[in-house]
Write a protein that holds these residues in place. Structure first.
Motif, mmCIF file in Angstrom:
data_model
loop_
_atom_site.group_PDB
_atom_site.id
_atom_site.type_symbol
_atom_site.label_atom_id
_atom_site.label_comp_id
_atom_site.label_asym_id
_atom_site.label_seq_id
_atom_site.Cartn_x
_atom_site.Cartn_y
_atom_site.Cartn_z
ATOM 1 N N GLY A 1 0.807 -1.217 0.000
ATOM 2 C CA GLY A 1 0.000 0.000 0.000
ATOM 3 C C GLY A 1 0.839 1.265 0.000
ATOM 4 N N ALA A 2 0.150 2.382 0.164
ATOM 5 C CA ALA A 2 0.817 3.683 0.145
ATOM 6 C C ALA A 2 1.739 3.837 1.346
ATOM 7 N N CYS A 3 2.849 4.536 1.151
ATOM 8 C CA CYS A 3 3.805 4.740 2.234
ATOM 9 C C CYS A 3 3.206 5.667 3.286
ATOM 10 N N PRO A 4 3.204 5.253 4.559
ATOM 11 C CA PRO A 4 2.596 6.062 5.619
ATOM 12 C C PRO A 4 3.525 7.139 6.184
ATOM 13 N N VAL A 5 4.725 7.262 5.614
ATOM 14 C CA VAL A 5 5.701 8.251 6.084
ATOM 15 C C VAL A 5 5.837 9.348 5.030
ATOM 16 N N SER A 6 5.853 10.583 5.470
ATOM 17 C CA SER A 6 5.902 11.716 4.544
ATOM 18 C C SER A 6 7.235 11.793 3.810
ATOM 19 N N ASP A 7 7.208 12.401 2.641
ATOM 20 C CA ASP A 7 8.436 12.609 1.874
ATOM 21 C C ASP A 7 9.419 13.463 2.671
ATOM 22 N N ALA A 8 8.887 14.423 3.430
ATOM 23 C CA ALA A 8 9.750 15.310 4.217
ATOM 24 C C ALA A 8 10.507 14.517 5.281
ATOM 25 N N ALA A 9 9.837 13.573 5.943
ATOM 26 C CA ALA A 9 10.486 12.771 6.975
ATOM 27 C C ALA A 9 11.537 11.848 6.367
ATOM 28 N N ILE A 10 11.244 11.294 5.206
ATOM 29 C CA ILE A 10 12.208 10.421 4.533
ATOM 30 C C ILE A 10 13.433 11.230 4.102
ATOM 31 N N SER A 11 13.200 12.419 3.552
ATOM 32 C CA SER A 11 14.312 13.274 3.134
ATOM 33 C C SER A 11 15.169 13.679 4.325
ATOM 34 N N ALA A 12 14.519 14.013 5.441
ATOM 35 C CA ALA A 12 15.262 14.406 6.647
ATOM 36 C C ALA A 12 16.126 13.247 7.146
ATOM 37 N N ALA A 13 15.593 12.027 7.092
ATOM 38 C CA ALA A 13 16.359 10.854 7.521
ATOM 39 C C ALA A 13 17.555 10.624 6.605
ATOM 40 N N LYS A 14 17.364 10.814 5.314
ATOM 41 C CA LYS A 14 18.462 10.628 4.365
ATOM 42 C C LYS A 14 19.570 11.642 4.620
ATOM 43 N N VAL A 15 19.198 12.879 4.912
ATOM 44 C CA VAL A 15 20.188 13.916 5.214
ATOM 45 C C VAL A 15 20.950 13.560 6.493
ATOM 46 N N LYS A 16 20.210 13.091 7.499
ATOM 47 C CA LYS A 16 20.829 12.731 8.781
ATOM 48 C C LYS A 16 21.836 11.597 8.608
ATOM 49 N N VAL A 17 21.444 10.578 7.871
ATOM 50 C CA VAL A 17 22.333 9.440 7.662
ATOM 51 C C VAL A 17 23.513 9.832 6.781
ATOM 52 N N SER A 18 23.254 10.647 5.774
ATOM 53 C CA SER A 18 24.332 11.103 4.900
ATOM 54 C C SER A 18 25.401 11.857 5.682
ATOM 55 N N SER A 19 24.970 12.704 6.607
ATOM 56 C CA SER A 19 25.917 13.442 7.449
ATOM 57 C C SER A 19 26.719 12.489 8.329
ATOM 58 N N TRP A 20 26.055 11.486 8.849
ATOM 59 C CA TRP A 20 26.679 10.476 9.721
ATOM 60 C C TRP A 20 27.713 9.649 8.967
ATOM 61 N N LEU A 21 27.579 9.588 7.636
ATOM 62 C CA LEU A 21 28.465 8.783 6.805
ATOM 63 C C LEU A 21 29.675 9.557 6.282
ATOM 64 N N GLN A 22 29.745 10.846 6.563
ATOM 65 C CA GLN A 22 30.845 11.652 6.048
ATOM 66 C C GLN A 22 32.169 11.273 6.713
ATOM 67 N N PRO A 23 33.299 11.498 6.024
ATOM 68 C CA PRO A 23 34.613 11.208 6.618
ATOM 69 C C PRO A 23 34.761 11.880 7.981
ATOM 70 N N GLY A 24 35.273 11.139 8.928
ATOM 71 C CA GLY A 24 35.425 11.644 10.283
ATOM 72 C C GLY A 24 34.247 11.363 11.177
ATOM 73 N N GLN A 25 33.113 10.928 10.594
ATOM 74 C CA GLN A 25 31.925 10.592 11.369
ATOM 75 C C GLN A 25 31.850 9.072 11.561
ATOM 76 N N PRO A 26 31.146 8.609 12.601
ATOM 77 C CA PRO A 26 31.114 7.161 12.898
ATOM 78 C C PRO A 26 30.659 6.294 11.738
ATOM 79 N N GLY A 27 29.654 6.742 11.014
ATOM 80 C CA GLY A 27 29.122 5.927 9.935
ATOM 81 C C GLY A 27 30.111 5.647 8.828
ATOM 82 N N HIS A 28 31.026 6.569 8.597
ATOM 83 C CA HIS A 28 32.012 6.381 7.533
ATOM 84 C C HIS A 28 32.913 5.190 7.840
ATOM 85 N N ALA A 29 33.390 5.114 9.056
ATOM 86 C CA ALA A 29 34.260 4.003 9.447
ATOM 87 C C ALA A 29 33.509 2.674 9.456
ATOM 88 N N ILE A 30 32.218 2.738 9.782
ATOM 89 C CA ILE A 30 31.446 1.499 9.912
ATOM 90 C C ILE A 30 31.029 0.936 8.562
#
Length: 272
Positions: free
Chosen positions: A95-124
């Motif tokens: 069915g239709a996604c129950p999460v707004s596009d804005a919330a999905i975009s915000a999560a992508k930005v948050k994870v992208s920042s976490w993945l930058q060099p020097g951040q924990p996500g990059h090493a992981i």
């Protein structure tokens, strides 16, 4: 040092609690991520038991637990989707996604920042090429799958809550499910006679006084390492659950990095 190739996240809860929806959302936000479904391990229809005169797809006996264990062991060893698994669940619509596009975009930005060099996500996820497997299933923390040692192969265990009324409503909206034999649609009374009673019986131990619409037992959750929105109540909005799960997944992955760093220091100390 831990030489795992994948970090396996269990997402469990009653049928129609939002497991597959959440897994697909997380897959779209975190890189190097794929989804495995408990439903991919259903036994042939001819091997399924009956309950209340109805074919029972919602019990542990319907799942080939040894095959699921084999698939998870392959993922841990190789970091790839098991080549011997033919996913039927991905052919089902949710069915239709129950999460707004804005919330999905915000999560992508948050994870992208976490993945930058020097951040924990990059090493992981980048430096180590660790992959994430999201396993969604309705029985992952049940006694039967514990006996099959499935929870031992999970690195993080998320549990979603839902009321009987909401689960019934959501399930009744579904057209049906793709199966090995073709297609299955719930017969009248299936949720009331099979789905919910099976869920309640398999998960009573996680709740105070065994009431699966009551309070989760915090002590049991800690003992089993299960993570849930304990104080949020039933029928939490999926957008809230999605944000919670993103934060939980980053936190749990950072625990892997901390463990590796701790082991590395220990090795250095032994060398001295």
């Amino acid at each position: 040092m831990d030489d795992r190739k994948a970090f396996i996240v269990g997402i469990s809860g009653a049928s129609s609690s939002g497991k597959t929806t959440l897994a697909r959302l997380l897959r779209d936000v975190f890189p190097n991520t794929f989804v495995l479904h408990e439903d991919d391990f259903y036994r042939p229809e001819t091997e399924l038991p009956y309950k209340e005169g109805l074919l029972d797809w919602d019990c542990a006996e319907a799942i080939n637990i040894p095959d699921m264990k084999r698939a998870l062991e392959h993922i841990r060893a190789h970091g790839t989707f098991p080549p011997f698994v033919d996913s039927k669940e991905d052919q089902n619509s949710i069915g239709a996604c129950p999460v707004s596009d804005a919330a999905i975009s915000a999560a992508k930005v948050k994870v992208s920042s976490w993945l930058q060099p020097g951040q924990p996500g990059h090493a992981i996820l980048h430096a180590s090429n660790l992959r994430i497997c999201l396993l969604d299933g309705f029985l992952l923390y049940s006694p039967q799958l514990e006996s099959g040692r499935i929870p031992l192969l999970l690195d993080a265990k998320l549990f979603l809550l839902v009321s009987k009324a909401r689960a019934t409503q959501r399930r009744q909206r579904r057209d049906g499910y793709v199966t090995l034999e073709g297609f299955w649609a719930d017969p009248p009374g299936y949720v009331e006679k099979v789905v919910w009673p099976n869920y309640a019986a398999a998960h009573a131990g996680l709740f105070v006084d065994g009431d699966v619409e009551g309070r989760l037992d915090g002590g049991v959750l800690r003992e089993k390492g299960i993570l849930a929105q304990v104080d949020a109540g039933l029928d939490v909005d999926m957008e809230v659950t999605f944000k919670w799960a993103v934060d939980i997944l980053m936190r749990e992955l950072e625990g892997v990095l901390g463990k590796k760093e701790g082991e590395g220091k220990g090795e250095g100390e032994r060398e001295r």
